[in-house]
Design an enzyme around this catalytic site. Structure first.
Site, mmCIF file in Angstrom:
data_model
loop_
_atom_site.group_PDB
_atom_site.id
_atom_site.type_symbol
_atom_site.label_atom_id
_atom_site.label_comp_id
_atom_site.label_asym_id
_atom_site.label_seq_id
_atom_site.Cartn_x
_atom_site.Cartn_y
_atom_site.Cartn_z
ATOM 1 N N GLU A 23 -11.632 -0.917 4.582
ATOM 2 C CA GLU A 23 -10.405 -1.458 3.958
ATOM 3 C C GLU A 23 -10.021 -0.130 4.281
ATOM 4 O OE1 GLU A 23 -8.107 -3.591 2.750
ATOM 5 O OE2 GLU A 23 -9.268 -4.039 1.294
ATOM 6 N N GLY A 111 3.132 -10.658 -1.589
ATOM 7 C CA GLY A 111 2.990 -9.378 -1.075
ATOM 8 C C GLY A 111 1.707 -9.555 -2.545
ATOM 9 N N SER A 115 -2.320 -11.556 2.548
ATOM 10 C CA SER A 115 -2.015 -11.735 3.226
ATOM 11 C C SER A 115 -0.914 -12.687 3.667
ATOM 12 C CB SER A 115 -3.302 -12.090 4.447
ATOM 13 O OG SER A 115 -4.090 -10.790 5.107
ATOM 14 N N ASP A 161 -5.914 -9.050 9.235
ATOM 15 C CA ASP A 161 -5.069 -9.839 8.493
ATOM 16 C C ASP A 161 -5.197 -11.448 9.382
ATOM 17 O OD1 ASP A 161 -5.525 -8.069 6.137
ATOM 18 O OD2 ASP A 161 -3.105 -7.707 6.712
ATOM 19 N N TYR A 211 1.533 3.103 2.967
ATOM 20 C CA TYR A 211 0.645 2.854 4.605
ATOM 21 C C TYR A 211 0.513 3.970 5.912
ATOM 22 C CZ TYR A 211 -1.751 -0.943 7.383
ATOM 23 O OH TYR A 211 -2.726 -1.770 8.082
HETATM 24 C C1 GLA Z 1 -2.897 -4.228 4.747
HETATM 25 C C2 GLA Z 1 -2.709 -4.998 6.444
HETATM 26 C C3 GLA Z 1 -4.381 -4.628 7.040
HETATM 27 C C4 GLA Z 1 -5.204 -3.492 7.032
HETATM 28 C C5 GLA Z 1 -5.121 -2.586 5.397
HETATM 29 C C6 GLA Z 1 -6.116 -2.058 5.067
HETATM 30 O O1 GLA Z 1 -3.243 -5.692 4.416
HETATM 31 O O2 GLA Z 1 -1.929 -5.173 6.858
HETATM 32 O O3 GLA Z 1 -3.975 -4.159 8.824
HETATM 33 O O4 GLA Z 1 -5.151 -2.149 7.711
HETATM 34 O O5 GLA Z 1 -3.931 -3.274 4.607
HETATM 35 O O6 GLA Z 1 -7.210 -2.157 5.516
#
Ligand code: GLA
Length: 383
Positions: A23, A111, A115, A161, A211
């Site tokens: 992650e 959300g 994904s 994702d 993020y």
């Molecule tokens: C989100 C982003 C991914 C990744 C994750 C964390 O899902 O879309 O690209 O960075 O967070 O691992």
């Protein structure tokens, strides 16, 4: 009266993903190990003669109509910005997008960290490729979808994702090296162990801002250490460099370096069938994300703490970007039905919140199914 034969119609089904481990490593050129899950997005597609492109999605608002030959620019704020970004990407690569109806339905929580947006993007990409009769290489396709998310949704996501939704294989997790983009399909088909996804029901608004901030922390730390990306720091070299960073950046890097090592150890444990060790590594990942990377939240910590005490649960961690969303657990198959109920009960007892848990096998990439002609030529069945 129009006697032309009914236009061919088909359905594209894509799967969401759950990340087993790795992650916040994808945008640091590191390792990730997601798998596609049984829930996802369906897109019913039918060509139309008037050149208009229509997007519809039950529950997401009114129909959106686009001229695929017109300028396709960012600026929308609704769900249609994801399809639009993908359509723009194909148009920029020389695809002539025909008029068509795209009708979407989904059984992924939007959300929820599974994904849903990548599943939507890849569904649109697959629909366009099918309509146009030509395809991009899967890596190109995933990158196009990522670019759509960056440019049209303003989300600076990594590549995990879109790769997972595009490239996963049934019965396997995807071990992806985000630097070389090399994939190894890791068998995940031991009948004794299953994957459980638990939706915490929590969504913290800070997710997108935080993020981007984490990406900034990592970029600054890499620059300070004079490395191209944090991937260049191994568990052997990192400790001697840790003193060069301020506290917050030091903890961010500690997570990334540790997490990359954990992905490799986790994959090796799965290969050996050592699910007890794999579960332990997941829990280590969670606390690293909570304490050093600071992307968990009290509800998610309570969920993980509750889950790992439930009989049959071998390991559990938050999955996805963080600040709520879902957790993923490895569970002994024979105890999975009782564990599903027990985890939700324990989560409720700890937080007063209702979580939702389901088990899933590892699924594959997009599937296109032709729809039988009805003779009506204009009926798109509900997804
Ligand atoms: C989100 C982003 C991914 C990744 C994750 C964390 O899902 O879309 O690209 O960075 O967070 O691992």
């Amino acid at each position: 009266m129009d006697r032309s034969p009914p236009a061919p119609a088909f359905v594209v089904a894509t799967h969401g993903r759950v990340n087993l481990i790795g992650e916040h490593t994808d945008y640091n050129d590191g390792f990730v190990m997601p798998m596609a899950i049984e829930r996802g997005v369906r897109c019913a597609v039918r060509r139309r003669a008037d050149g208009v492109l229509s997007l519809r999605s039950g529950g997401m608002g009114p129909e959106v109509v686009i001229d695929p030959a017109g300028p396709l620019l960012p600026g929308r704020s609704d769900w249609a910005r994801y399809p639009l970004g993908v359509i723009a990407g194909y148009a920029a690569r020389g695809f002539t997008i025909p008029g068509c109806d795209l009708a979407f339905s989904a059984d992924l929580p939007a959300g929820g960290g599974l994904s849903s947006s990548a599943a939507l993007e890849v569904a649109v990409a697959t629909a366009i490729e099918t309509l146009c009769g030509r395809s991009l290489d899967p890596v190109e396709k995933a990158l196009l979808c990522q670019e759509a998310e960056h440019r049209f949704a303003g989300v600076p996501c990594g590549i995990m994702d879109q790769f997972a939704v595009t490239c996963c294989r049934p019965g396997h997790a995807l071990l992806l090296d985000c630097r070389s983009r090399a994939c190894r399909h890791v068998p995940l088909d031991d009948p004794g162990v299953t994957v459980m996804v638990i939706d915490s029901g929590v969504k913290h608004e800070l997710a997108s801002g935080e993020y981007a901030r984490r990406r900034g922390d990592c970029r600054r730390a890499a620059a300070r250490l004079g490395v191209g990306s944090l991937r260049d720091l191994g568990p052997d070299t990192w400790p001697s460099r840790a003193g060069e960073l301020p506290d917050v950046e030091r903890r961010r890097v500690a997570h990334v370096v540790g997490e990359n090592a954990r992905v490799e150890a986790f994959a090796a444990s799965i290969d050996l069938g050592d699910f007890v060790r794999a579960g332990r590594i997941m829990v280590e990942s969670h606390w690293s994300l909570a304490r050093d990377y600071e992307v968990s939240c009290p509800e998610m910590d309570a969920l993980v703490n509750a889950a790992i005490r439930v009989p049959g649960v071998l390991g559990c961690r938050m999955t996805g970007g963080g600040f709520g969303g879902c957790a993923v657990a490895l569970v002994r198959t024979d105890e999975a039905p009782s564990a599903t109920t027990a985890v939700c009960a324990a989560y409720r007892a700890a937080t007063g919140r209702d979580g939702q848990a389901f088990v899933t096998v590892a699924c594959g990439g997009p599937v296109v199914t032709p729809l039988p002609s009805t003779g009506a030529g204009d009926a798109i069945p509900p997804g």
